[in-house]
Design a protein around this motif. Sequence first.
Motif, PDB file in Angstrom:
ATOM      1  N   ALA A   1      70.013  -1.086  70.412  1.00  0.00           N
ATOM      2  CA  ALA A   1      71.418  -1.476  70.223  1.00  0.00           C
ATOM      3  C   ALA A   1      71.618  -2.970  70.451  1.00  0.00           C
ATOM      4  O   ALA A   1      72.501  -3.593  69.855  1.00  0.00           O
ATOM      5  CB  ALA A   1      72.314  -0.672  71.171  1.00  0.00           C
ATOM      6  N   THR A   2      70.798  -3.559  71.321  1.00  0.00           N
ATOM      7  CA  THR A   2      70.862  -5.004  71.540  1.00  0.00           C
ATOM      8  C   THR A   2      70.593  -5.755  70.243  1.00  0.00           C
ATOM      9  O   THR A   2      71.261  -6.757  69.931  1.00  0.00           O
ATOM     10  CB  THR A   2      69.839  -5.422  72.610  1.00  0.00           C
ATOM     11  N   LEU A   3      69.632  -5.266  69.454  1.00  0.00           N
ATOM     12  CA  LEU A   3      69.308  -5.913  68.180  1.00  0.00           C
ATOM     13  C   LEU A   3      70.484  -5.849  67.214  1.00  0.00           C
ATOM     14  O   LEU A   3      70.712  -6.782  66.441  1.00  0.00           O
ATOM     15  CB  LEU A   3      68.069  -5.254  67.570  1.00  0.00           C
ATOM     16  N   ILE A   4      71.236  -4.738  67.259  1.00  0.00           N
ATOM     17  CA  ILE A   4      72.405  -4.604  66.393  1.00  0.00           C
ATOM     18  C   ILE A   4      73.490  -5.589  66.820  1.00  0.00           C
ATOM     19  O   ILE A   4      74.112  -6.254  65.977  1.00  0.00           O
ATOM     20  CB  ILE A   4      72.940  -3.161  66.437  1.00  0.00           C
TER      21      ILE A   4
ATOM     22  N   LEU B   1      80.140   2.340  71.641  1.00  0.00           N
ATOM     23  CA  LEU B   1      78.880   3.067  71.426  1.00  0.00           C
ATOM     24  C   LEU B   1      77.672   2.167  71.693  1.00  0.00           C
ATOM     25  O   LEU B   1      76.692   2.596  72.313  1.00  0.00           O
ATOM     26  CB  LEU B   1      78.825   3.607  69.999  1.00  0.00           C
ATOM     27  N   LEU B   2      77.732   0.933  71.229  1.00  0.00           N
ATOM     28  CA  LEU B   2      76.631  -0.002  71.460  1.00  0.00           C
ATOM     29  C   LEU B   2      76.464  -0.297  72.947  1.00  0.00           C
ATOM     30  O   LEU B   2      75.349  -0.373  73.467  1.00  0.00           O
ATOM     31  CB  LEU B   2      76.879  -1.309  70.687  1.00  0.00           C
ATOM     32  N   TYR B   3      77.568  -0.457  73.645  1.00  0.00           N
ATOM     33  CA  TYR B   3      77.560  -0.719  75.087  1.00  0.00           C
ATOM     34  C   TYR B   3      76.894   0.447  75.822  1.00  0.00           C
ATOM     35  O   TYR B   3      76.004   0.249  76.658  1.00  0.00           O
ATOM     36  CB  TYR B   3      79.006  -0.900  75.545  1.00  0.00           C
ATOM     37  N   GLY B   4      77.298   1.668  75.491  1.00  0.00           N
ATOM     38  CA  GLY B   4      76.687   2.841  76.101  1.00  0.00           C
ATOM     39  C   GLY B   4      75.214   2.959  75.765  1.00  0.00           C
ATOM     40  O   GLY B   4      74.398   3.317  76.624  1.00  0.00           O
ATOM     41  N   ALA B   5      74.859   2.635  74.522  1.00  0.00           N
ATOM     42  CA  ALA B   5      73.465   2.758  74.092  1.00  0.00           C
ATOM     43  C   ALA B   5      72.560   1.782  74.832  1.00  0.00           C
ATOM     44  O   ALA B   5      71.418   2.122  75.174  1.00  0.00           O
ATOM     45  CB  ALA B   5      73.360   2.530  72.587  1.00  0.00           C
TER      46      ALA B   5
ATOM     47  N   PHE C   1      72.972   0.557  77.906  1.00  0.00           N
ATOM     48  CA  PHE C   1      72.778   1.038  79.273  1.00  0.00           C
ATOM     49  C   PHE C   1      71.917   2.303  79.295  1.00  0.00           C
ATOM     50  O   PHE C   1      71.123   2.509  80.220  1.00  0.00           O
ATOM     51  CB  PHE C   1      74.123   1.293  79.946  1.00  0.00           C
ATOM     52  N   HIS C   2      72.076   3.154  78.280  1.00  0.00           N
ATOM     53  CA  HIS C   2      71.267   4.376  78.235  1.00  0.00           C
ATOM     54  C   HIS C   2      69.809   4.037  77.976  1.00  0.00           C
ATOM     55  O   HIS C   2      68.909   4.536  78.660  1.00  0.00           O
ATOM     56  CB  HIS C   2      71.788   5.314  77.147  1.00  0.00           C
ATOM     57  N   ASN C   3      69.552   3.187  76.982  1.00  0.00           N
ATOM     58  CA  ASN C   3      68.175   2.834  76.635  1.00  0.00           C
ATOM     59  C   ASN C   3      67.463   2.073  77.750  1.00  0.00           C
ATOM     60  O   ASN C   3      66.245   2.180  77.904  1.00  0.00           O
ATOM     61  CB  ASN C   3      68.158   1.990  75.363  1.00  0.00           C
TER      62      ASN C   3
ATOM     63  N   HIS D   1      81.446  -1.530  83.698  1.00  0.00           N
ATOM     64  CA  HIS D   1      80.449  -0.521  84.031  1.00  0.00           C
ATOM     65  C   HIS D   1      81.046   0.849  84.333  1.00  0.00           C
ATOM     66  O   HIS D   1      80.323   1.852  84.328  1.00  0.00           O
ATOM     67  CB  HIS D   1      79.596  -0.986  85.220  1.00  0.00           C
ATOM     68  N   GLN D   2      82.350   0.937  84.558  1.00  0.00           N
ATOM     69  CA  GLN D   2      82.948   2.243  84.854  1.00  0.00           C
ATOM     70  C   GLN D   2      82.737   3.219  83.706  1.00  0.00           C
ATOM     71  O   GLN D   2      82.496   4.417  83.922  1.00  0.00           O
ATOM     72  CB  GLN D   2      84.444   2.097  85.139  1.00  0.00           C
ATOM     73  N   ILE D   3      82.786   2.719  82.489  1.00  0.00           N
ATOM     74  CA  ILE D   3      82.582   3.588  81.328  1.00  0.00           C
ATOM     75  C   ILE D   3      81.147   4.140  81.327  1.00  0.00           C
ATOM     76  O   ILE D   3      80.899   5.274  80.894  1.00  0.00           O
ATOM     77  CB  ILE D   3      82.890   2.818  80.012  1.00  0.00           C
ATOM     78  N   ILE D   4      80.214   3.373  81.844  1.00  0.00           N
ATOM     79  CA  ILE D   4      78.822   3.810  81.923  1.00  0.00           C
ATOM     80  C   ILE D   4      78.650   4.869  83.013  1.00  0.00           C
ATOM     81  O   ILE D   4      77.967   5.885  82.820  1.00  0.00           O
ATOM     82  CB  ILE D   4      77.890   2.612  82.194  1.00  0.00           C
ATOM     83  N   ALA D   5      79.291   4.636  84.162  1.00  0.00           N
ATOM     84  CA  ALA D   5      79.256   5.640  85.236  1.00  0.00           C
ATOM     85  C   ALA D   5      79.839   6.955  84.748  1.00  0.00           C
ATOM     86  O   ALA D   5      79.303   8.038  85.023  1.00  0.00           O
ATOM     87  CB  ALA D   5      80.025   5.123  86.444  1.00  0.00           C
TER      88      ALA D   5
END
Length: 271
Positions: A89-92, A110-114, A116-118, A146-150
């Motif tokens: 997602a960083t590349l995107i 979605l990119l932000y979540g991806a 942190f997930h990856n 980061h709350q959205i990631i938690a």
Amino acid sequence: NSAQGVVTGNPQSEVQYFITQHGIAVLTRPDDLSGPWTKFVLVDASSMKGMPKIVKADQVIEIIDHREAKPETEFPHAKIQNDLIGAAATLIVERFIQASQKPLSEHARLLYGAIFHNTLDLLASNTDLRDKAAIKYLEKNYGLNHQIIADMFAYSTKSIFTDIRKALLEDFKTFSNYVFCQLIVWGGDLRSHEEEISLTLRELGQKDNSLWSILSVVDLEKRQNIFWAESPKTKAVLEQILEIKFDGNWATLSQVLLRKQIYPKIAAVLK
């Protein structure tokens, strides 16, 4: 040129969080041989292993990935960007920046979540400064934090423990002669579900004629990997490449690794 972003099968639980809690539409379709497409761009993928049936190697025109692989051997006509960083997602995100364009708000989430997930909440050893720069860009331009990631990891963990069999069936990948499942959780104890894990992985192995199976549980709260395996050969391989020791069918690694980081180590030993 117009293009469609499509997911085959069921989106994993982290993506389901954005679908159900943020109302973001994700185009999905069954994994079948029909479709209007004759050209494909693969994102976060660089092998035909586990690829949807509709994708043909000679119709892949571009690959955007971030793992140890040699996609040029499978995709002779593809333009390839395969950078060894934390997240595809960083590349995107970088491509949007380079094009002086901004993704839609829902795509930014979605990119932000991806990312942190990856990167396993930035704990993965392959996390790069480029991943952190992409995060800062999304936070600055879209008010994300980061709350959205938690919340994403809490939602995903609850979903996994609600139906472990479903989580395994939706995540497994098959490599040559073994099945490799990966679950990412924030706390909890999957060891108490060993019988269900064993039955499900045996089922997956029989379905794909695999000789053995692996489950890697990434626990972000404890910052460790927990591995499950039944086959003595599997245990021996994992003990060799990761310097761990199995107690029964379980072993613990005091760091976090993604499946895509472990698979090349297994492949090297099996050769």
